[in-house]
Design an enzyme around this catalytic site. Structure first.
Site, short mmCIF file in Angstrom:
data_model
loop_
_atom_site.label_atom_id
_atom_site.label_comp_id
_atom_site.label_asym_id
_atom_site.label_seq_id
_atom_site.Cartn_x
_atom_site.Cartn_y
_atom_site.Cartn_z
N TYR A 1 35.69 57.83 41.83
CA TYR A 1 36.80 56.96 42.26
C TYR A 1 37.44 57.51 43.52
O TYR A 1 37.72 56.76 44.47
CB TYR A 1 37.84 56.85 41.15
CG TYR A 1 38.99 55.92 41.48
CD1 TYR A 1 38.77 54.55 41.64
CD2 TYR A 1 40.29 56.40 41.63
CE1 TYR A 1 39.82 53.68 41.95
CE2 TYR A 1 41.34 55.54 41.94
CZ TYR A 1 41.10 54.19 42.09
OH TYR A 1 42.14 53.34 42.40
N GLY B 1 46.98 42.46 42.96
CA GLY B 1 46.45 41.33 43.73
C GLY B 1 47.20 40.05 43.43
O GLY B 1 47.49 39.26 44.34
N GLY C 1 40.54 40.04 44.21
CA GLY C 1 41.08 40.54 42.95
C GLY C 1 42.49 40.05 42.68
O GLY C 1 43.34 40.78 42.18
N ALA C 2 42.73 38.78 42.98
CA ALA C 2 44.10 38.26 42.97
C ALA C 2 44.49 37.59 41.66
O ALA C 2 45.56 36.97 41.59
CB ALA C 2 44.28 37.27 44.12
N ASN C 3 43.69 37.71 40.62
CA ASN C 3 44.04 37.02 39.37
C ASN C 3 44.92 37.87 38.47
O ASN C 3 45.46 37.38 37.47
CB ASN C 3 42.77 36.62 38.62
CG ASN C 3 41.93 37.80 38.20
OD1 ASN C 3 41.45 38.53 39.05
ND2 ASN C 3 41.76 38.00 36.89
N THR C 4 45.10 39.15 38.81
CA THR C 4 45.90 40.02 37.94
C THR C 4 46.49 41.16 38.75
O THR C 4 46.08 41.43 39.88
CB THR C 4 45.04 40.59 36.79
OG1 THR C 4 45.87 41.28 35.85
CG2 THR C 4 43.98 41.54 37.31
N GLY C 5 47.47 41.85 38.16
CA GLY C 5 48.00 43.08 38.73
C GLY C 5 48.53 42.98 40.14
O GLY C 5 49.22 42.03 40.53
N SER D 1 44.35 54.48 47.59
CA SER D 1 45.03 55.07 46.43
C SER D 1 45.38 56.52 46.72
O SER D 1 44.71 57.18 47.52
CB SER D 1 44.10 55.00 45.20
OG SER D 1 44.58 55.81 44.14
#
Length: 297
Positions: A170, A26, A20-24, A144
């Site tokens: 969640y 990550g 998940g490294a393309n945003t936020g 989280s």
């Protein structure tokens, strides 16, 4: 001590895989690792977005397709990494979804549990043999503060087929992340090379909140500057867990501020139920059955 990106040690020679490294969070985790010399693999669902993210980073950065909602994709990504890398020094299980409407993965798992826990469980098990021979290697899984909110492991209805609550679902997935980390560390302890560590970002203003209840989305632009922190700050607990030489297996890192919402990374404690060894082991067994992945430890 206020631990910041400046405290990241030289990462040259290390291979890091960040999901998940393309945003936020990550993106910020991968960026910082690459800037400190690591060869970073962005393991992402959308390859084109991954390439755009890689173009914004300095250093040795590549992209690997990984869709955690598909066990076929998880296996294909693991095989591809094995073909391109002889070792992995660091695996950061960062990708996730939050508060989604009721949906299932391609394999029929509830989306949040299937993506946040089962996808990462399977991926870790399939690439762990690339970490085990590497001294100082680590598996860092991002949980989280929500692991405390209406959270339990519902073995009688793991996939929320009888009823569905997006907040509780969640919470279950993030509690599972911690239980996975603690059980993995127990299994790794005898090998003396790889450790498993967990982290959480506190309250971070990222795209992950897009499925929050409507009232939260309406007021978020007003309250976020007061209650949350930017992604680069939110990524610090993960980065410390991933790089600080003093980190021990089984530790959990989060912000040092009030309620662990904001601040600088330190060792924190998770909820009492997260340390239940019996539930950890049962979850592990169920996860192996559901994914068909057996760990080499």
């Amino acid at each position: 001590m206020k631990w910041t990106e400046r405290d990241i040690p030289d990462q040259r020679g290390r291979v890091a895989v960040v999901t998940g490294a393309n945003t936020g969070l990550g993106f910020e985790t991968a960026r910082a690792l690459a800037e400190h010399g690591a060869s970073v693999v962005l393991a992402v669902r959308d390859v084109e977005k991954g390439k755009k993210a890689a173009a914004r980073m300095a250093g040795d950065v590549s992209v690997q397709e990984l869709d955690l909602t598909s066990l076929d994709s998880v296996r294909a990504a693991a095989d591809a990494l094995r073909g391109t890398h002889s070792r992995i020094d660091l695996l950061v299980n960062n990708a996730g979804v939050m508060y989604t409407p009721k949906q299932t993965t391609r394999d029929g798992f509830e989306l949040q549990f299937g993506t946040n826990h089962l996808g990462h469980f399977a991926f870790t098990g399939l690439v762990l043999d690339l970490l085990l021979p590497v001294a100082g290697s680590r598996v860092v899984t991002v949980s989280s503060v929500a692991h405390r909110i209406r959270a339990a492991i519902h073995f009688d209805d793991l996939q929320w087929e009888r009823s569905y609550g997006r907040v509780a679902a969640y919470g279950q997935s993030k509690l599972a992340n911690l239980m996975f980390t603690y059980e993995l560390q127990r299994r790794l302890a005898g090998h003396g090379t790889t450790i498993a560590v967990a982290a959480h970002p506190g309250l971070s203003d990222t795209e992950l909140t897009r499925n929050s209840p409507a009232v939260v989305r309406v007021f978020n632009p007003l309250i976020a500057p007061l209650t949350s922190q930017k992604p680069d700050q939110g990524a610090l607990p993960t980065l410390r867990a991933a790089t600080d030489a003093a980190v021990l297996g089984g530790q959990y890192y989060g912000p040092d501020g009030l309620g662990e919402a904001r601040g600088y990374p330190r060792v924190v404690t998770s909820s009492p139920q997260s340390y239940d060894v019996t539930v950890q082991r049962r979850l592990w067994s169920v996860s192996e059955e559901l994914t068909g992945v057996k760990f080499p430890v």
